[in-house]
Scaffold this active site. Sequence first.
Site, PDB file in Angstrom:
ATOM      1  CE1 TYR A  92     -17.261 150.310  66.522  1.00  5.07           C
ATOM      2  CE2 TYR A  92     -19.205 149.449  66.025  1.00  5.07           C
ATOM      3  CZ  TYR A  92     -18.087 149.928  66.700  1.00  5.07           C
ATOM      4  OH  TYR A  92     -18.461 149.145  67.963  1.00  5.07           O
TER       5      TYR A  92
ATOM      6  CG  PHE B  46     -14.312 142.229  66.338  1.00  2.00           C
ATOM      7  CD1 PHE B  46     -14.382 141.457  65.899  1.00  2.00           C
ATOM      8  CD2 PHE B  46     -14.972 143.223  65.356  1.00  2.00           C
ATOM      9  CE1 PHE B  46     -13.574 141.092  64.317  1.00  2.00           C
ATOM     10  CE2 PHE B  46     -15.260 143.258  64.016  1.00  2.00           C
ATOM     11  CZ  PHE B  46     -13.970 142.448  63.270  1.00  2.00           C
ATOM     12  CD  GLU B  47     -15.381 149.474  69.978  1.00  2.72           C
ATOM     13  OE1 GLU B  47     -14.751 149.954  69.964  1.00  2.72           O
ATOM     14  OE2 GLU B  47     -16.597 149.572  70.388  1.00  2.72           O
ATOM     15  CB  VAL B  48     -12.300 146.907  62.712  1.00  4.13           C
ATOM     16  CG1 VAL B  48     -11.282 147.627  62.145  1.00  4.13           C
ATOM     17  CG2 VAL B  48     -11.877 145.324  62.840  1.00  4.13           C
TER      18      VAL B  48
ATOM     19  CG  HIS C 113     -18.725 152.475  71.581  1.00  2.00           C
ATOM     20  ND1 HIS C 113     -17.230 151.801  70.858  1.00  2.00           N
ATOM     21  CD2 HIS C 113     -18.069 153.395  72.705  1.00  2.00           C
ATOM     22  CE1 HIS C 113     -16.212 152.566  72.299  1.00  2.00           C
ATOM     23  NE2 HIS C 113     -16.762 153.256  72.636  1.00  2.00           N
TER      24      HIS C 113
END
Length: 351
Positions: free
Chosen positions: A178, A243-245, A280
Amino acid sequence: PTNEPPEPLWRATGNNYAPDNPNSNRINATIISLVRNSELDDLVQSMTDLERTWNHKFNYPWTFFNDEPFTDEFKNKIQSLTKAEVRFELVPPEHWDAPNWINEDLFHQSADILAEQNVQYAHMLSYHKMCRWNSGMFYKHPALKDMQYYWRVEPKVHFFCDVDYDVFRFMQDHNKTYGFTINLYDSPQSIATLWPETVKFIADHPEYMNKNNALKWLTDSDRRPEHNKMANGYSTCHFWSNFEVGDLNFWRSQAYEDYFQHLDRAGGFFYERWGDAPVHSIALGLFEDKSKIHWFKDIGYQHIPFFNCPNSPKCKGCVSGRFTDGEAWLHKEDCRSNWFKFAQMGDEWTQ
Ligand code: GDP
Ligand code: MN
């Protein structure tokens, strides 16, 4: 490093990121965005920025999701902004709608109470559905079946810095689950029973706790004890999930699925206003090894009213080190330093 496996063949056979190259160095990954037709102009802004700073070099596919069909105007405009593949996907009602154990009258009564406590979007049912979908559904969409990594993008965000490496490959090569840019405190009124439900879940499933978890980060009360108190034991510090990768396999794990089912049954996506960001973040903090969580210091980013703005010649259009251009009180919403304090990442945190 000598302990790495030999490069897979496909990596050696294709070394170019042309959109239609079947042997390219792209891995199984896509940029994703849940968006409404009415947000087309704001999405154009986000997409233009990310294509300019990063994706025109790598041509990762974009996958758009909507609970209503996208219009032709929307599709044509979006496809014109990239050489990469673009997909438009409908969210099935069974992923979007409130589950049958949610009572509509109780939802409205609860929303009245939340609204009195200044919880944003309390009465907006679609917002609650969106948070639940981002928490427990997006990675189950058939369009992501063969994907492993995703980069989440929202309308109306900015990307400021040229990023010259394959961010998805970085995640894979460094074994990251993450990646985030901004850490914020949440409104504790929106998640009053999220931590107590989490504690119950952990009592039933102690085996899901990671040995190298970030529990201390989750339960910290040093800087804003009142937040911890109102959230019944959770600091409310979270990765800001617009924003998440991430690695979809984390969300697909048994631990996360069981956790989501527990939370969904508890009803807090509707009777409170649990966001996907705290959900999350709590799951990552408990079930994942904290060394697999990465701060993308180098990805300049804004979602109103907060920034991640690195000090680098690669960045244009943001003020380096500036956290917000909003009112002064917004500065205390920043909890990035908590993460570095409790994740013990030492000198990674210098700005
Ligand atoms: P905020 O950032 O928390 O203020 O919430 P946003 O309004 O930006 O919503 C978060 C994300 O979900 C954005 O990408 C929105 O486009 C998307 N979104 C929110 N509600 C809906 C909805 O009802 N339908 C669709 N298709 N997308 C939504
Ligand atoms: Mn937003």
